[in-house]
Design a protein around this motif. Structure first.
Motif, PDB file in Angstrom:
ATOM      1  N   GLY A   1      -8.353  -5.915  -6.474  1.00 49.90           N
ATOM      2  CA  GLY A   1      -7.879  -4.756  -5.754  1.00 49.90           C
ATOM      3  C   GLY A   1      -9.255  -3.784  -5.627  1.00 49.90           C
ATOM      4  O   GLY A   1      -9.472  -3.065  -4.577  1.00 49.90           O
TER       5      GLY A   1
ATOM      6  N   VAL B   1     -10.882  -2.176  -2.378  1.00 50.23           N
ATOM      7  CA  VAL B   1     -11.354  -0.959  -2.147  1.00 50.23           C
ATOM      8  C   VAL B   1     -12.908  -0.844  -1.823  1.00 50.23           C
ATOM      9  O   VAL B   1     -13.272  -0.224  -0.754  1.00 50.23           O
ATOM     10  CB  VAL B   1     -11.177   0.049  -3.131  1.00 50.23           C
TER      11      VAL B   1
ATOM     12  N   SER C   1      -3.096  -4.424  -2.163  1.00 46.12           N
ATOM     13  CA  SER C   1      -2.669  -3.502  -1.416  1.00 46.12           C
ATOM     14  C   SER C   1      -1.923  -2.364  -2.193  1.00 46.12           C
ATOM     15  O   SER C   1      -2.315  -1.232  -1.994  1.00 46.12           O
ATOM     16  CB  SER C   1      -1.549  -4.258  -0.432  1.00 46.12           C
TER      17      SER C   1
ATOM     18  N   ARG D   1       0.883  -1.286  -0.119  1.00 40.81           N
ATOM     19  CA  ARG D   1      -0.029  -0.072   0.070  1.00 40.81           C
ATOM     20  C   ARG D   1       0.864   1.334  -0.062  1.00 40.81           C
ATOM     21  O   ARG D   1       0.340   2.286  -0.976  1.00 40.81           O
ATOM     22  CB  ARG D   1      -0.851   0.067   1.386  1.00 40.81           C
TER      23      ARG D   1
ATOM     24  N   SER E   1     -13.810  -2.156   1.879  1.00 39.66           N
ATOM     25  CA  SER E   1     -13.038  -1.731   2.899  1.00 39.66           C
ATOM     26  C   SER E   1     -13.904  -1.139   4.059  1.00 39.66           C
ATOM     27  O   SER E   1     -14.652  -0.285   3.543  1.00 39.66           O
ATOM     28  CB  SER E   1     -12.102  -0.936   2.312  1.00 39.66           C
TER      29      SER E   1
ATOM     30  N   GLY F   1      -6.990   3.847  -4.567  1.00 36.71           N
ATOM     31  CA  GLY F   1      -8.120   3.749  -3.590  1.00 36.71           C
ATOM     32  C   GLY F   1      -8.759   5.116  -3.930  1.00 36.71           C
ATOM     33  O   GLY F   1     -10.165   5.248  -3.827  1.00 36.71           O
TER      34      GLY F   1
ATOM     35  N   GLN G   1      -4.826  -0.565  -3.719  1.00 38.22           N
ATOM     36  CA  GLN G   1      -5.447   0.501  -2.817  1.00 38.22           C
ATOM     37  C   GLN G   1      -4.714   1.482  -2.621  1.00 38.22           C
ATOM     38  O   GLN G   1      -5.378   2.753  -2.585  1.00 38.22           O
ATOM     39  CB  GLN G   1      -5.552  -0.497  -1.451  1.00 38.22           C
ATOM     40  N   GLY G   2      -3.428   1.627  -2.454  1.00 38.22           N
ATOM     41  CA  GLY G   2      -2.671   2.711  -2.437  1.00 38.22           C
ATOM     42  C   GLY G   2      -2.802   3.481  -3.732  1.00 38.22           C
ATOM     43  O   GLY G   2      -2.850   4.647  -3.438  1.00 38.22           O
TER      44      GLY G   2
ATOM     45  N   ILE H   1      -7.280   4.233   3.255  1.00 36.34           N
ATOM     46  CA  ILE H   1      -6.663   4.431   1.714  1.00 36.34           C
ATOM     47  C   ILE H   1      -5.899   5.450   1.407  1.00 36.34           C
ATOM     48  O   ILE H   1      -5.086   5.646   0.808  1.00 36.34           O
ATOM     49  CB  ILE H   1      -7.879   4.167   0.768  1.00 36.34           C
TER      50      ILE H   1
ATOM     51  N   GLY I   1       2.182   1.931  -3.405  1.00 33.94           N
ATOM     52  CA  GLY I   1       1.136   2.617  -4.203  1.00 33.94           C
ATOM     53  C   GLY I   1       0.642   3.804  -3.829  1.00 33.94           C
ATOM     54  O   GLY I   1       0.591   4.661  -4.879  1.00 33.94           O
ATOM     55  N   LEU I   2       0.716   4.285  -2.753  1.00 37.07           N
ATOM     56  CA  LEU I   2       0.694   5.575  -2.525  1.00 37.07           C
ATOM     57  C   LEU I   2       1.828   6.427  -2.633  1.00 37.07           C
ATOM     58  O   LEU I   2       1.412   7.683  -3.429  1.00 37.07           O
ATOM     59  CB  LEU I   2       0.492   5.708  -0.822  1.00 37.07           C
TER      60      LEU I   2
END
Length: 110
Positions: free
Chosen positions: A96, A100, A57, A21, A103, A64, A60-61, A109, A24-25
């Motif tokens: 994924g 999301v 994950s 995550r 969740s 999301g 999501q990052g 997120i 991803g962020l």
């Protein structure tokens, strides 16, 4: 059409698994996805053929907040973001997205 090419995240093919995550962020920030969420033009997302895994994950990052910007509507999300990826990765993207949408802690997120 805007394009996001995830090749930049693979170190020229050295990385074949996009996971985590936080990664991803970081990618979300690198690609300025907040701006793409607001853009009217659709966004093409290219996942190189040698990537065999894009984990829920990581999705999501990275996406999301984009799913939330689409009103948590998977159809609207896929109208705005077109994924060009190997079939197995497309299935992982679907998982994924499902993660999301289901969740309980959507604030996590961000």
């Amino acid at each position: 059409m805007n394009t996001i090419d995830l090749t930049e995240l693979t170190g020229g093919g050295k990385v074949q698994n996009l996971s985590g995550r936080l990664r991803g962020l970081a990618a979300r920030k690198m690609y300025h996805l907040d701006a793409f969420d607001l853009a009217e033009a659709p966004v093409r997302v290219i996942v190189p053929d040698y990537v065999y895994s894009l984990t829920p994950s990581f999705f999501q990052g990275l996406f999301g907040q984009s799913v939330q910007a689409s009103g948590n509507d998977s159809e609207k999300f896929f109208q705005h973001f077109e994924f060009i990826a190997p079939p197995s990765v497309l299935q992982q993207i679907e998982r994924g997205l499902s993660a999301v949408l289901t969740s309980r802690d959507l604030g996590a997120i961000h």
